[in-house]
Design an enzyme around this catalytic site. Structure first.
Site, PDB file in Angstrom:
ATOM      1  N   PRO A 340       0.868  -1.129   0.080  1.00  0.00           N
ATOM      2  CA  PRO A 340      -0.507  -0.352  -0.079  1.00  0.00           C
ATOM      3  C   PRO A 340       1.095   1.413   0.200  1.00  0.00           C
ATOM      4  CG  PRO A 340      -0.443  -1.231   1.811  1.00  0.00           C
ATOM      5  CD  PRO A 340       0.689  -2.230   1.192  1.00  0.00           C
ATOM      6  N   ARG A 341      -0.069   2.020  -0.357  1.00  0.00           N
ATOM      7  CA  ARG A 341       0.439   3.729  -1.035  1.00  0.00           C
ATOM      8  C   ARG A 341       1.449   4.355   0.468  1.00  0.00           C
ATOM      9  NH1 ARG A 341      -4.456   6.767  -3.545  1.00  0.00           N
ATOM     10  NH2 ARG A 341      -3.375   5.239  -5.562  1.00  0.00           N
ATOM     11  N   ASP A 342       1.247   4.289   1.678  1.00  0.00           N
ATOM     12  CA  ASP A 342       1.976   4.589   3.077  1.00  0.00           C
ATOM     13  C   ASP A 342       3.348   3.262   3.319  1.00  0.00           C
ATOM     14  OD1 ASP A 342      -0.169   2.059   4.168  1.00  0.00           O
ATOM     15  OD2 ASP A 342       0.361   2.797   6.279  1.00  0.00           O
TER      16      ASP A 342
END
Ligand code: FAD
Ligand code: SF4
Ligand code: FES
Lengths: 674, 250
Positions: A340-342
């Site tokens: 995921p992006r984080d």
């Protein structure tokens, strides 16, 4: 007492899988013959607002829609590149409503509402059908069926797309549905209008004050209900992937009129943006996350190689395989480049902080996104398909490039125009940038804010994404709010407020208008020396440095102090050219928006300071594991932080309430993508 | 880099416009055209002269997709490069010391609002006249895969659908024709099975509306295709003409 009232999240009590159906069947209705007499204001005509305006008018309500651009077709949703999720299981990879729900809840790091996310997953499938019916040219496979691709944080292929222009195609469909209703006279469209205040009568939202951006006139508009769909507030950071005009003014004005604000500190940082290259820069450009399907992310293994690359003495191609650090594949073997992006963003920051960044900018920040592997792989497959025996390297590259072009052509084109480098031949340079705000106005299950009669949908509300958002889920949420949820839930409220349209001559409208006018006067007559952009950039620097990708106690305290000082300075020293009755004045528009950002920024820092845990995009340095992963604290922080503004008091006096999050269906787990 | 800019200033629709000259220095070749204008505006604001106000121009996404930016630069819509919008134009495309002329889109159906900003709502009115599929926007439709569409057909519809409604085609055309814009929308829907049902009504209404708004006719100079940032092909204009003729033959 007041607070308990405000806090009724109205989540239905039946089992998770039946909540929405059961709830719908209890909602009150408005008879068709009454609908024509009911007026609804929709502020914002992106996917959320556009969908709501089209659906409400289709149902027979009278709609007044507002946007600050010259046409609804330009709302920021148009920029969404990657795609939109739906659990259709067309690919047979065992996708299901539950699977989408589970990924989304986990992606949000267990800080979103279970009931809302489940409803979103259930509706996802309808959205695709609806959009196909409207003529959205989604990608198709050779058999003529809808194609999908993968996004970060999932192990199935559920993202529907239209090349790198999904948002554009969805918005244009929405806009054409709206246009049909505008043509019929059911929607009255107010282009180039900006909402500057919410009007409340006896505790109920009854109208707005808007400024006609062309004539400069201040207008009063009343309605039976107000829907706010004004998008996210990422521009508080100045540099972001948002459109230049994106702003927080509408939601901030609602907040100051009593609308509770939830989770302000959750800001999603997107890992694949073009790095900052100069201080003249006005915004950052996203390269869709879908590129991570076919790109591998790396930095040099050796510090000296990073230095060579930055000063141009070595090219990425000169670094041999063994000397490259594919850090995502190394740290997260099971998700690799599709974490995921984080997670991906923090990992890039970690490498750059250690000195391995490859971009020659002030902060030496940037990593490579390399497509050479996929180009070769696709080239080889295509050569086999065409029966070319022993294709040479160049043949393969040519064939592979063609396939890449069909998948990401417009993104590669965009990259080349900005950087003057050709990503077919050399890796892209990317770095994380501010992208999406998960926080927003607090809403109940019916999407109503804490002010009766004022609904909030799309990125402007807080409810579905928790501490982080997985890719391709914002479009899904905006459209499901607008097309499929609000049209039902708003009727429940309207059925009890059928006759209550208030005259715009009411004293509440007068007072609101005076306030708005005073503020404009104050801005224009202020005899300062500095431009609005000067303050916006300064605010952005503070926010990025202290309330950005990672935060800590000392930094956040500093941020609060610096923002307060900057705000004082703004009101003393800002210079807004023009006269009050001049009409079109872009500087004045910006000034109003920045003055709101200067308050919201402080609340974001306060919220971040308060949340002594790391979760999703909120990373507090004090709370991390030995391996540098986020450490959540479910015992103390399993809640939505909900902020209440106290009238005529400074932002620092806002009060925080907690909405506890109950998970009955999923088991809270630590979020691992290893 | 240093530049001399000749920029069109016009207070409002009624007043007469004129070119004003500005100088701007120390511009990075990597900055975009609009970022250069930001800097110029900042310069104007900091000078704080009563009679000079910052230059108004339209923009929003600054990544070539919203269609909001316009500008006629050195005689070309969206400036001297192909397949881009003005916000994607970078200063490396100009020579150091060059004089650059900046004007608004000029076309009767796009009245000037202020300086470089024009009113393109005539495009919206054309869409309102029929640029949609009349499906209701809530409730139930059939499953998306019940309408299979061949990849070729879907791709062609997609290519037409990428029009951003910027109006460069009109600005570039000596006849001020909006054919490229209108044909893109008509083709997108006519190529898809969902859009076929209303195709006759759609093409008639949209073409009538286009004429009514005061756009000119197409004389096949193809200037629109050259300046279109999304590479919309004039083949769609031929396609639209066929649709138009067919709409009379029942
Ligand atoms: C570059 C980029 C790429 C993205 N890619 C994806 C993706 O692939 N998949 C995905 O799911 N999500 C993606 N997102 C996120 C997604 O696009 C947005 O979250 C979503 O489109 C927001 O929609 P919205 O309707 O809530 O708001 P917006 O589309 O931002 O619309 C806001 C509307 O409010 C109006 N407005 C604002 N303030 C006022 C005011 N004061 N008065 C009047 N009108 C006002 C504006 O004019 C506009 O009409 C992306 C975002 C960005 C920035
Ligand atoms: S056809 Fe091309 S030039 Fe014309 S409005 Fe569409 S994108 Fe712009
Ligand atoms: S500003 Fe959006 S296309 Fe140029």
């Amino acid at each position: 007492m007041e607070n308990t009232l405000k806090f009724n999240s109205k989540i239905p009590v039946s089992s998770l899988t039946h909540k929405w159906e059961d709830h719908k069947s209890t909602l009150k209705l408005v008879a068709p013959n009454n609908r024509y007499n009911i007026e609804i204001i929709v502020v914002g005509t992106g996917l959320a607002g556009g969908a709501a305006a089209a659906s409400l008018s289709e149902l027979g309500y009278k709609v007044k829609a507002f946007c600050y651009q010259d046409s609804p077709r330009r709302a920021h949703s148009v920029a969404a590149q990657g795609g939109i999720n739906a659990s259709k299981n067309y690919k047979g990879d065992n996708d299901s409503v539950y699977q989408l729900f589970y990924d989304t809840i986990k992606g949000g790091d267990y800080r979103s509402r279970e009931a809302n996310v489940y409803r979103l997953s259930q509706i996802s499938s309808n959205i695709i059908d609806q959009c196909v019916a409207q003529g959205v040219p989604f990608a198709r496979d050779y058999a003529g069926y809808l194609d999908t691709r993968s996004f970060g944080g999932t192990k199935v292929s559920r993202t529907f797309y239209a090349k790198g222009q999904t948002g554009q195609q969805l918005l244009l469909a929405c806009y054409s549905s709206m246009s049909r209703q505008i043509g019929k006279g059911r929607i009255k469209m107010y282009n180039r209008h900006e909402m500057l205040d919410l009007v409340i009568v006896d505790g109920i939202a009854k109208g707005i004050i808007a400024r006609n951006l062309v004539s400069g006139e201040i207008e009063r508009h009343s309605a039976h209900a107000i829907v706010i769909a004004s998008g996210g507030y990422g521009n508080v950071f100045f540099l972001s992937t948002n459109a230049m005009g994106s702003n927080a003014s509408a939601i901030w004005k609602v907040h100051k009129k009593g609308g509770l604000f939830a989770n302000p500190c959750y800001t999603q940082i997107h890992p694949t943006c073009i790095p900052v290259h100069g201080n003249y820069q006005s915004k950052l450009t996203l390269m869709s996350e879908s590129l991570r399907n076919d790109g591998r992310i790396w930095v040099p293994k050796k510090l000296e190689d990073a230095v060579y690359i930055r000063n141009g003495t070595k090219k990425p191609e000169d670094i041999i395989e063994n000397n490259r650090d594919y850090y995502l594949e190394r740290r997260y073997p099971s998700f690799g480049n599709l974490v995921p992006r984080d997670v991906a963003s923090r990992a890039a920051k970690e490498r750059c902080d250690k000195g391995f960044g490859i971009e020659n900018n002030d902060n030496k920040e940037g990593v490579f996104l390399d497509f050479s592997f996929s180009i070769e792989k696709y080239g080889e497959e295509k050569a086999n398909e065409l029966g070319i025996k022993q294709p040479n390297f160049l043949d393969k590259k040519k064939l592979g490039k063609k396939i890449m072009e069909s998948k990401y052509g417009n993104l590669f084109h965009m990259y080349e125009k900005i950087t003057n480098e050709n990503p077919y031949n050399t890796p892209m340079k990317i770095y994380p940038a501010v992208h999406y705000t998960m926080g927003g106005l607090w809403v109940d299950y019916n999407l109503m804010s804490s002010i009766p009669g004022c609904y909030v949908i799309g990125e402007a509300n807080f409810s579905d994404h928790g501490a982080n958002r997985l890719g391709a889920s914002a479009l899904m949420q905006g459209l499901s709010d607008g097309y499929f949820i609000l049209p039902y839930t708003i009727a429940d409220y309207l059925s009890e407020h059928l006759t209550e349209k208030i005259s715009t001559k009411h004293i509440a409208f007068q007072l609101s208008e005076i306030n708005v006018k005073n503020r404009i006067q104050k801005l224009i007559q202020n005899n300062g020396n500095m431009s609005v952009d000067f303050f916006h950039k300064k605010l952005g620097n503070i926010m990025w440095k202290y309330v950005g990708m990672s935060r800590n106690h000392i930094g956040l305290c500093k941020a609060i102090k610096y923002i307060q000082e900057l705000r004082d300075e703004f009101w003393k020293n800002v210079f807004v050219p023009g006269n009050i009755d001049d009409g079109l004045n872009s500087e004045l528009e910006k000034a109003g928006r920045v003055s709101d950002f200067l308050e919201l920024g402080e609340l974001m820092a306060m919220d971040a300071l308060n949340r002594k845990e790391s979760c999703g995009s909120h990373f507090r340095e004090e709370y991390q594991t030995k391996e540098g992963e986020a450490m959540r604290d479910d015992i103390h922080y399993k809640y939505v932080s909900v902020w209440e503004y106290k009238k005529n008091k400074p932002i620092s006096d806002e009060i925080m309430h907690k909405e506890d999050l109950n998970f009955s269906f999923v088991k809270l787990q630590s979020r691992s993508y290893k | 880099m240093n530049f001399k800019l000749k920029i069109w200033r016009q207070k409002n629709r009624e007043e007469k416009g004129y070119f004003e000259t500005y100088k701007i220095d120390n511009i990075s070749p990597n900055s975009s055209f609009l970022e250069m204008l930001d800097l110029l505006n900042n310069q104007i604001i900091c000078n704080k002269k009563q009679d000079s106000s910052p230059i108004s121009f339209d923009h929003d996404c600054r990544e070539g997709i919203c269609g909001m930016c316009s500008l006629y630069i050195n005689g070309r819509a969206h400036g001297p490069d192909n397949l881009i919008t003005t916000c994607q134009l970078h200063m490396r495309h100009f020579h150091d010391g060059e004089s650059i002329y900046v004007e608004p889109w000029r076309a009767k159906p796009f009245p000037i609002i202020k300086d470089l900003i024009v009113d393109r709502s005539s495009f919206d009115r054309i869409i309102m006249s029929g640029g949609y599929i009349s499906v209701s926007t809530f409730g139930k439709t059939i499953d998306g895969n019940m309408i299979p569409i061949s990849k070729d057909q879907a791709d062609k519809a997609f290519d037409a659908a990428t029009c951003i409604g910027c109006g460069a085609c009109v600005a570039a055309c000596k006849n001020r024709s909006a054919m490229l814009f209108v044909s893109a929308k008509i083709s997108q829907f006519a190529l898809l099975p969902q859009g076929k049902i209303e195709r006759k009504k759609r093409v008639l209404n949209m073409i009538n509306k286009m004429d009514e708004e005061g756009f000119g006719t197409c004389t096949n100079t193809k200037a629109c295709e050259v300046e279109c940032p999304k590479g919309i092909s004039t083949e769609y204009i031929s396609f639209m003409n066929r649709e138009y003729i067919q709409s009379f033959i029942t």
